[in-house]
Design a protein around this motif. Structure first.
Motif, PDB file in Angstrom:
ATOM      1  N   GLY A   6      -0.222   7.349  -3.744  1.00  0.00           N
ATOM      2  CA  GLY A   6      -0.332   8.480  -4.500  1.00  0.00           C
ATOM      3  C   GLY A   6      -0.031   8.257  -6.145  1.00  0.00           C
ATOM      4  N   THR A   7      -0.153   6.900  -6.386  1.00  0.00           N
ATOM      5  CA  THR A   7       0.012   6.408  -7.923  1.00  0.00           C
ATOM      6  C   THR A   7      -1.288   6.158  -8.390  1.00  0.00           C
ATOM      7  OG1 THR A   7       0.329   4.141  -7.638  1.00  0.00           O
ATOM      8  CG2 THR A   7       2.303   5.465  -7.390  1.00  0.00           C
ATOM      9  N   PRO A   8      -1.467   5.718  -9.655  1.00  0.00           N
ATOM     10  CA  PRO A   8      -2.694   5.370 -10.350  1.00  0.00           C
ATOM     11  C   PRO A   8      -3.043   3.788  -9.713  1.00  0.00           C
ATOM     12  CG  PRO A   8      -1.624   6.422 -11.902  1.00  0.00           C
ATOM     13  CD  PRO A   8      -0.648   6.243 -10.687  1.00  0.00           C
ATOM     14  N   MET A   9      -2.320   3.176  -9.283  1.00  0.00           N
ATOM     15  CA  MET A   9      -2.396   1.845  -8.824  1.00  0.00           C
ATOM     16  C   MET A   9      -2.775   1.879  -7.140  1.00  0.00           C
ATOM     17  SD  MET A   9       0.579  -0.480 -10.878  1.00  0.00           S
ATOM     18  CE  MET A   9      -0.189  -1.720 -10.321  1.00  0.00           C
ATOM     19  N   ALA A  10      -2.978   2.769  -6.744  1.00  0.00           N
ATOM     20  CA  ALA A  10      -3.198   2.854  -5.131  1.00  0.00           C
ATOM     21  C   ALA A  10      -4.613   1.900  -5.054  1.00  0.00           C
ATOM     22  CB  ALA A  10      -3.630   4.286  -4.788  1.00  0.00           C
ATOM     23  N   ALA A  11      -4.560   1.485  -4.112  1.00  0.00           N
ATOM     24  CA  ALA A  11      -5.832   0.584  -3.604  1.00  0.00           C
ATOM     25  C   ALA A  11      -6.932   1.535  -3.415  1.00  0.00           C
ATOM     26  CB  ALA A  11      -5.468  -0.437  -2.468  1.00  0.00           C
ATOM     27  N   SER A  12      -7.978   1.010  -3.950  1.00  0.00           N
ATOM     28  CA  SER A  12      -9.384   1.643  -3.564  1.00  0.00           C
ATOM     29  C   SER A  12      -9.946   1.240  -2.186  1.00  0.00           C
ATOM     30  CB  SER A  12     -10.400   1.344  -4.655  1.00  0.00           C
ATOM     31  OG  SER A  12     -10.995  -0.212  -4.419  1.00  0.00           O
ATOM     32  N   THR A  13     -10.985   1.925  -1.561  1.00  0.00           N
ATOM     33  CA  THR A  13     -11.509   1.635  -0.365  1.00  0.00           C
ATOM     34  C   THR A  13     -11.927   0.073  -0.300  1.00  0.00           C
ATOM     35  OG1 THR A  13     -12.162   3.933  -0.098  1.00  0.00           O
ATOM     36  CG2 THR A  13     -13.030   2.034   1.299  1.00  0.00           C
ATOM     37  N   TRP A  15     -10.015   4.648 -14.497  1.00  0.00           N
ATOM     38  CA  TRP A  15      -9.041   3.640 -14.687  1.00  0.00           C
ATOM     39  C   TRP A  15      -9.389   2.883 -15.995  1.00  0.00           C
ATOM     40  CZ3 TRP A  15      -4.435   2.550 -12.948  1.00  0.00           C
ATOM     41  CH2 TRP A  15      -3.986   1.161 -13.360  1.00  0.00           C
ATOM     42  N   PRO A  16      -8.651   2.522 -16.847  1.00  0.00           N
ATOM     43  CA  PRO A  16      -7.245   2.649 -16.865  1.00  0.00           C
ATOM     44  C   PRO A  16      -6.723   4.335 -16.907  1.00  0.00           C
ATOM     45  CG  PRO A  16      -7.698   1.760 -18.824  1.00  0.00           C
ATOM     46  CD  PRO A  16      -8.815   1.738 -18.182  1.00  0.00           C
ATOM     47  N   PRO A  17      -5.741   4.661 -16.681  1.00  0.00           N
ATOM     48  CA  PRO A  17      -5.390   6.164 -16.932  1.00  0.00           C
ATOM     49  C   PRO A  17      -4.989   6.236 -18.455  1.00  0.00           C
ATOM     50  CG  PRO A  17      -3.592   4.974 -15.830  1.00  0.00           C
ATOM     51  CD  PRO A  17      -4.669   4.001 -15.706  1.00  0.00           C
ATOM     52  N   GLY A  18      -5.073   7.629 -18.738  1.00  0.00           N
ATOM     53  CA  GLY A  18      -4.936   7.731 -20.190  1.00  0.00           C
ATOM     54  C   GLY A  18      -3.210   7.680 -20.232  1.00  0.00           C
ATOM     55  N   PRO A  19      -3.035   8.037 -21.654  1.00  0.00           N
ATOM     56  CA  PRO A  19      -1.595   8.443 -21.845  1.00  0.00           C
ATOM     57  C   PRO A  19      -1.022   9.598 -21.164  1.00  0.00           C
ATOM     58  CG  PRO A  19      -2.909   8.675 -23.978  1.00  0.00           C
ATOM     59  CD  PRO A  19      -3.632   8.299 -22.781  1.00  0.00           C
ATOM     60  N   ALA A  20       0.440   9.502 -20.876  1.00  0.00           N
ATOM     61  CA  ALA A  20       0.776  10.827 -20.212  1.00  0.00           C
ATOM     62  C   ALA A  20       0.754  11.916 -21.346  1.00  0.00           C
ATOM     63  CB  ALA A  20       2.212  10.478 -19.747  1.00  0.00           C
ATOM     64  N   PRO A  21       0.606  13.171 -20.735  1.00  0.00           N
ATOM     65  CA  PRO A  21       0.759  14.434 -21.578  1.00  0.00           C
ATOM     66  C   PRO A  21       2.051  14.418 -22.325  1.00  0.00           C
ATOM     67  CG  PRO A  21       0.003  14.873 -19.557  1.00  0.00           C
ATOM     68  CD  PRO A  21       0.446  13.621 -19.274  1.00  0.00           C
ATOM     69  N   ALA A  22       1.898  15.007 -23.544  1.00  0.00           N
ATOM     70  CA  ALA A  22       3.050  15.055 -24.433  1.00  0.00           C
ATOM     71  C   ALA A  22       4.167  15.706 -23.576  1.00  0.00           C
ATOM     72  CB  ALA A  22       2.772  15.885 -25.764  1.00  0.00           C
ATOM     73  N   GLY A  23       5.294  15.715 -23.954  1.00  0.00           N
ATOM     74  CA  GLY A  23       6.312  16.234 -23.143  1.00  0.00           C
ATOM     75  C   GLY A  23       6.881  15.704 -21.944  1.00  0.00           C
ATOM     76  N   ARG A  24       6.493  14.683 -21.308  1.00  0.00           N
ATOM     77  CA  ARG A  24       6.882  13.935 -20.291  1.00  0.00           C
ATOM     78  C   ARG A  24       7.656  12.892 -20.479  1.00  0.00           C
ATOM     79  NH1 ARG A  24       2.641  14.700 -15.514  1.00  0.00           N
ATOM     80  NH2 ARG A  24       2.835  16.837 -15.546  1.00  0.00           N
ATOM     81  N   LEU A  52       0.782  -1.188   0.019  1.00  0.00           N
ATOM     82  CA  LEU A  52       0.034  -0.105  -0.016  1.00  0.00           C
ATOM     83  C   LEU A  52       0.833   1.269   0.146  1.00  0.00           C
ATOM     84  CD1 LEU A  52      -2.825  -1.034   2.562  1.00  0.00           C
ATOM     85  CD2 LEU A  52      -2.963  -0.864  -0.012  1.00  0.00           C
ATOM     86  N   ARG A  53       1.986   1.003   0.914  1.00  0.00           N
ATOM     87  CA  ARG A  53       2.917   2.496   0.916  1.00  0.00           C
ATOM     88  C   ARG A  53       3.619   2.536  -0.700  1.00  0.00           C
ATOM     89  NH1 ARG A  53       4.209   0.510   5.978  1.00  0.00           N
ATOM     90  NH2 ARG A  53       5.957  -0.365   5.124  1.00  0.00           N
ATOM     91  N   LEU A  54       4.037   1.363  -1.235  1.00  0.00           N
ATOM     92  CA  LEU A  54       4.469   1.792  -2.349  1.00  0.00           C
ATOM     93  C   LEU A  54       3.662   2.120  -3.372  1.00  0.00           C
ATOM     94  CD1 LEU A  54       7.135   0.846  -3.918  1.00  0.00           C
ATOM     95  CD2 LEU A  54       5.920  -1.426  -4.395  1.00  0.00           C
ATOM     96  N   THR A  55       2.420   1.927  -3.420  1.00  0.00           N
ATOM     97  CA  THR A  55       1.550   2.454  -4.653  1.00  0.00           C
ATOM     98  C   THR A  55       0.682   3.516  -4.046  1.00  0.00           C
ATOM     99  OG1 THR A  55      -0.335   0.836  -3.760  1.00  0.00           O
ATOM    100  CG2 THR A  55       0.969   0.196  -5.177  1.00  0.00           C
TER     101      THR A  55
END
Length: 70
Positions: A22-29, A61-70, A17-20
């Protein structure tokens, strides 16, 4: 379930849980509730996976592609 086994499961779940966090893979409630049932020995990890797979996807979910330039 033996206390040592529950303590080991709790440490592994907390690390994941700590590893994920703040990321899109963070566990839901819901996923966190299932993981707590796994820690307590009420569900196997296979049951947790099956229940998560059967649940509707979380909004965004799933997250879209990262904005260009990243």
């Amino acid at each position: 379930m033996q206390p040592a086994q529950e303590m080991f499961r709790r440490r592994v779940v907390q690390a994941a849980l700590r590893l994920t966090e703040g990321t899109p893979m963070a566990a839901s409630t819901y996923e966190q509730q299932l993981l707590e049932q796994f820690v307590c020995g009420q569900l196997t990890i296979e049951e947790v996976i099956r229940l998560v797979d059967a649940a509707p996807p979380a909004p965004g979910w799933p997250p879209g592609p990262a904005p260009a330039g990243r």
